[in-house]
Design a protein around this motif. Structure first.
Motif, PDB file in Angstrom:
ATOM      1  N   LEU A  34       0.791  -1.591   0.260  1.00 23.40           N
ATOM      2  CA  LEU A  34      -0.148  -0.557  -0.339  1.00 23.40           C
ATOM      3  C   LEU A  34       0.829   0.960   0.217  1.00 23.40           C
ATOM      4  N   PHE A  35       1.852   1.323   1.030  1.00 23.44           N
ATOM      5  CA  PHE A  35       2.579   2.365   1.094  1.00 23.44           C
ATOM      6  C   PHE A  35       3.424   2.731  -0.925  1.00 23.44           C
ATOM      7  N   ARG A  36       3.895   1.715  -1.267  1.00 25.86           N
ATOM      8  CA  ARG A  36       4.518   1.500  -2.994  1.00 25.86           C
ATOM      9  C   ARG A  36       2.730   2.288  -3.529  1.00 25.86           C
ATOM     10  N   LEU A  37       2.084   1.797  -3.514  1.00 28.60           N
ATOM     11  CA  LEU A  37       0.786   2.739  -4.104  1.00 28.60           C
ATOM     12  C   LEU A  37       1.163   3.835  -4.138  1.00 28.60           C
ATOM     13  N   VAL A  38       1.493   4.203  -2.570  1.00 19.06           N
ATOM     14  CA  VAL A  38       0.627   5.659  -2.489  1.00 19.06           C
ATOM     15  C   VAL A  38       2.051   6.878  -2.904  1.00 19.06           C
ATOM     16  N   ASP A  39       3.320   6.061  -3.168  1.00 17.67           N
ATOM     17  CA  ASP A  39       4.474   6.843  -3.347  1.00 17.67           C
ATOM     18  C   ASP A  39       4.144   6.910  -5.163  1.00 17.67           C
ATOM     19  N   GLY A  40       2.957   6.145  -5.932  1.00 22.87           N
ATOM     20  CA  GLY A  40       3.037   5.846  -7.506  1.00 22.87           C
ATOM     21  C   GLY A  40       4.124   5.178  -8.353  1.00 22.87           C
ATOM     22  N   GLU A  41       4.137   4.346  -6.863  1.00 21.39           N
ATOM     23  CA  GLU A  41       4.609   2.533  -7.987  1.00 21.39           C
ATOM     24  C   GLU A  41       3.428   1.937  -8.257  1.00 21.39           C
ATOM     25  N   PRO A  61      -8.418   1.937  -1.899  1.00 20.66           N
ATOM     26  CA  PRO A  61      -9.541   2.452  -1.804  1.00 20.66           C
ATOM     27  C   PRO A  61      -9.630   3.211   0.114  1.00 20.66           C
ATOM     28  N   LEU A  62      -9.776   2.264   1.182  1.00 17.97           N
ATOM     29  CA  LEU A  62      -9.945   2.414   2.433  1.00 17.97           C
ATOM     30  C   LEU A  62      -9.083   2.789   3.240  1.00 17.97           C
ATOM     31  N   PHE A  63      -7.670   2.218   2.309  1.00 15.41           N
ATOM     32  CA  PHE A  63      -6.275   2.772   3.402  1.00 15.41           C
ATOM     33  C   PHE A  63      -5.765   4.820   2.930  1.00 15.41           C
ATOM     34  N   LEU A  64      -6.374   4.664   1.397  1.00 18.78           N
ATOM     35  CA  LEU A  64      -6.389   6.201   1.607  1.00 18.78           C
ATOM     36  C   LEU A  64      -7.442   6.674   2.119  1.00 18.78           C
ATOM     37  N   ALA A  65      -8.898   6.452   2.916  1.00 22.76           N
ATOM     38  CA  ALA A  65      -9.513   7.588   3.603  1.00 22.76           C
ATOM     39  C   ALA A  65      -9.578   7.097   4.736  1.00 22.76           C
ATOM     40  N   SER A  73      -3.258   1.329   7.422  1.00 22.51           N
ATOM     41  CA  SER A  73      -3.604  -0.163   6.420  1.00 22.51           C
ATOM     42  C   SER A  73      -4.168  -1.341   7.223  1.00 22.51           C
ATOM     43  N   VAL A  74      -3.928  -1.139   8.847  1.00 17.30           N
ATOM     44  CA  VAL A  74      -4.844  -2.514   9.304  1.00 17.30           C
ATOM     45  C   VAL A  74      -6.151  -2.098   9.224  1.00 17.30           C
ATOM     46  N   PHE A  75      -6.592  -0.996   9.408  1.00 14.60           N
ATOM     47  CA  PHE A  75      -7.653  -0.780   9.230  1.00 14.60           C
ATOM     48  C   PHE A  75      -8.618  -1.226   7.967  1.00 14.60           C
ATOM     49  N   SER A  76      -7.918  -0.987   7.034  1.00 13.44           N
ATOM     50  CA  SER A  76      -8.382  -1.122   5.453  1.00 13.44           C
ATOM     51  C   SER A  76      -8.625  -3.304   5.729  1.00 13.44           C
ATOM     52  N   SER A  77      -7.167  -4.078   6.216  1.00 11.95           N
ATOM     53  CA  SER A  77      -7.374  -5.326   6.245  1.00 11.95           C
ATOM     54  C   SER A  77      -7.927  -5.818   7.121  1.00 11.95           C
TER      55      SER A  77
END
Length: 728
Positions: A34-41, A61-65, A73-77
């Motif tokens: 998820l951190f990789r996706l946030v960084d644009g990877e 999506p929930l991770f971003l929200a 990340s814990v919340f979304s999982s």
């Protein structure tokens, strides 16, 4: 439908109050992608998600929200796992009661919501159905519930499309959905689910005589091909081929020998082994249910029956793929859960059929139906309210227990880990497992994977080259985590640089920080291959490095050998380390707690389905490992060298029994043999005690309890990291 969202969100909110600190599989493994996706990877192009693309995208999506931090990340999982659990039951209910599919889905999905709300107050609920409820409702170490959702999502799509009839357009859409799942989901369930839905749909078309027959089937399979290629290349921005190579070559080629447990009984070499593994995990009743569903689908091949059959076959195939590709142990849970749910729904259908037969003679008031609906809504509302209340209360409980809020992580952190946060924040850090440093600073862009255990195949060489560069700080798991004994041996290419040129500090209860230090020369010692084993000269106790040359069975082989290193003490290893069957040389550490006669024999054992020789040893060289001057390596890793295991609880203090004279060490064949040959032990303070009993135990791992004569021992004088010497 709105009430069905309350419990998942409340469960996720409760979980995200606390910052995770366990740096192995689990929360950090999920967060890294998820951190990789946030960084644009993007996966394939920039990194390789070990859990598959689909599960990571589903969480995003929930991770971003929720804030895009570690606790988000814990919340979304947790929230998505709950939603998946509800979807699993809801889809099956919908297939069993297709006349009103929406109502059936809502009623079915409501049951897990109520169960999960109850589990917030009574955690023993997770033990129901032999623990299946807990496995299905909690993300676990590697998002197993979400990975197993692939066939249910496909079944939902297939039901919505096929219940309205068979057309070329619908065939193409279903094929495209199957292709997307095959391309972007996890290795275990993606290919199995997509492939099986295509096959069963094709059979259904032929049996039912749906038209257009052949044009429809062409559209189905062409849609699958287009969905597979399109989704794969789109999700990876053109990096689909490297991702496939990682998943199907690197992972597939290494996971069989690399990951434990390593006993031959834990591997599949025949149909008999497969049946035994199903029986050991309680999957035979589910297999009987699958046969019943198959018979019903053959007798009357409706869309609903074929999809129920598909779900059972897909989750079984996913478990079989993981078991054959790796090892036995917990991979059939989704199939067993399917069996329980289908069995319950079959009984429910029979009961409703009986009630309807009765209703033909005795009129039932419409008010009864409305009352049942009102009770269901009230139950969901009460469950949701209780879940929200408990989720809010958890934050206060953690704060009162000493948790410290860290804004960058988004939650409450145990005070013992504050020093680690300060040490890694804003520093160039390399982590053995993605952890707090990755959560604070972001993943290491120079690497395609965020954990050493994900560096398989060609990624291992890239990570090893990266470790040859100087780094300001390297973080590893603490020796108190038993799996560290495996990591040190299996990933010696990573650890040898640390023991050679870094100085360790125990930075938290679960992490060790390594900083650069002046390396010392390692002393060569004689090493010879004699027959089928290694003869290692051992002038002193401690750690040795052995470079072994051998002829293995070849990459991808389902047989491999293990060499004794007196270190790996988890998952039936018993002090043996797996040799890469595709390599011709391997370096590994050996721990010597007792020098014996000045040399030790390192035995070889084979894990194979046959009787022939698996690996031929050719030659070896060895060195005595010497740590940098002034480094506390010996003390921090004392549990592996010459001391009790550094473990403290109500019964033990630094490995010393509180109630009677005794200590414990890791069980390995060499340690067990050395203790059986000894009659007494001498402690660092000079005290000598006679050995009165040895016990192999699995209370805290695979261990040896050593019981001694005399009164209880003083842990301040002889507990870890103090040295123990065996006396003949």
């Amino acid at each position: 439908m709105l009430l069905l969202l309350v419990v998942p969100f409340a469960v996720g909110r409760q979980a995200m109050h606390g910052v995770p600190v366990y740096q192995l599989d689990g929360a950090f493994q999920t967060a890294s992608g998820l951190f990789r996706l946030v960084d644009g990877e993007l996966p394939g192009r920039d990194f390789f998600p070990y859990l598959g693309i689909g599960p990571v995208f589903l969480l995003f999506p929930l991770f971003l929200a929720a804030g895009a931090d570690l606790t988000a990340s814990v919340f979304s999982s947790y929230a998505v796992t709950q939603l998946v659990f509800q979807t699993v039951v809801g889809v099956l209910a919908m297939l069993f009661f297709p006349r009103r599919p929406g109502r059936a889905f809502v009623v079915g999905a409501g049951i897990p919501a109520v169960v999960s709300a109850l589990a917030l107050f009574r955690p023993e609920v997770y033990a129901w159905l032999d623990g299946l409820v807990g496995i299905a409702a909690i993300p676990g170490n590697s998002l197993r519930p979400i990975r197993a959702a692939a066939p249910y999502l496909l079944a939902l799509v297939a039901f919505l499309l096929l219940r309205g009839g068979w057309t070329i357009r619908r065939a193409a859409l279903l094929g495209g959905a199957a292709g997307v799942v095959m391309a972007v989901w996890s290795n275990d369930y993606g290919l199995a689910s997509g492939g099986l839905i295509l096959v069963l749909t094709s059979i259904l078309v032929l049996v039912r005589g749906w038209t257009p027959r052949w044009r429809g089937l062409v559209a189905l399979w062409a849609g699958a091909a287009a969905g597979f290629a399109g989704a794969g290349f789109l999700a990876t921005a053109g990096g689909f081929v490297p991702l496939l190579r990682y998943n199907l070559v690197d992972v597939r080629g290494d996971q069989f020998w690399y990951f434990g447990p390593w006993a031959p009984a834990d591997r599949i070499y025949s149909i008999g082994d497969l049946v035994r593994s199903l029986a050991n995990e309680g999957a035979l009743p589910a297999l009987l249910v699958l046969v019943v569903v198959l018979v019903l689908a053959v007798l009357r091949p409706t869309v609903e029956r074929v999809l129920v059959l598909f779900l059972g076959g897909a989750v079984l195939a996913g478990g079989v793929a993981a078991t054959i590709g790796g090892h036995t142990g917990g991979y059939y849970w989704a199939f067993v859960l399917w069996g329980w749910l289908v069995g319950a729904l079959l009984v429910a259908r029979l009961v409703i059929w009986g009630v309807r037969r009765l209703a033909g003679q005795v009129a039932l008031p419409r008010a009864a139906s409305r009352a049942v609906a009102a009770v269901a809504v009230a139950t969901l509302a009460a469950s949701g309210a209780a879940a929200v209340y408990e989720a809010r209360a958890t934050g206060g409980d953690l704060a009162r227990a000493g948790g410290v809020y860290v804004p960058e992580l988004g939650g409450l952190l145990p005070p013992d880990f504050l020093d680690q946060v300060e040490a890694v924040d804003g520093v160039d850090v390399v982590e053995e497992y993605s952890g707090l440093a990755g959560a604070l600073n972001g993943p290491t862009e120079a690497l395609n994977v965020d954990s050493v255990i994900a560096a398989l195949g060609g990624e291992r060489d890239a990570f090893a080259d990266f470790m040859q560069q100087p780094h300001d700080l390297v973080v590893t798991t603490a020796p108190s985590i038993s799996w560290t004994s495996w990591g040190m041996g299996a990933n010696w290419w990573f650890y040898r640089e640390l023991f050679r040129a870094y100085e360790p500090t125990l930075s938290s209860p679960l992490t060790v920080n390594w900083t650069p230090a002046a390396p010392r020369e390692w002393l060569p010692v004689p090493c010879d291959v004699v027959g089928g084993h290694v003869e290692l000269t051992t002038p002193d106790t401690g750690m040795y490095e052995v470079d072994l040359t051998y002829d293995g069975p070849g990459r991808g082989s389902r047989s491999f050998s293990m060499i004794e290193n007196n270190l790996t003490a988890v998952a039936s290893a018993e002090g043996f380390l797996a040799l890469d069957p595709g390599a011709d040389e391997q370096s590994f550490p050996v721990i010597i707690r007792d020098t014996g006669e000045g040399s030790r024999t390192l035995s070889v054992r084979d894990v194979s389905g046959g009787d022939g020789e698996v690996t031929r040893l050719v030659s070896c060289t060895a060195s005595l490992v010497r740590f940098p001057a002034g480094a506390a390596t010996q003390e921090i890793y004392s549990s592996y060298f010459r001391a009790p295991i550094d473990f403290t609880d109500a019964n033990w203090d630094r490995g010393i029994s509180r109630g009677e004279a005794g200590f414990f060490i890791y069980y390995t064949e060499m340690n067990w043999s050395d203790l059986q040959s000894a009659t007494a032990v001498r402690f660092a303070d000079g005290e000598v005690r006679r050995i009165v009993d040895l016990q192999r135990t699995g209370t805290y791992g695979d261990l040896i309890n050593v019981w001694l004569s005399g009164p209880p021992l003083d842990p301040d004088a002889i507990g870890a990291p103090n040295e123990i010497t065996y006396l003949p």
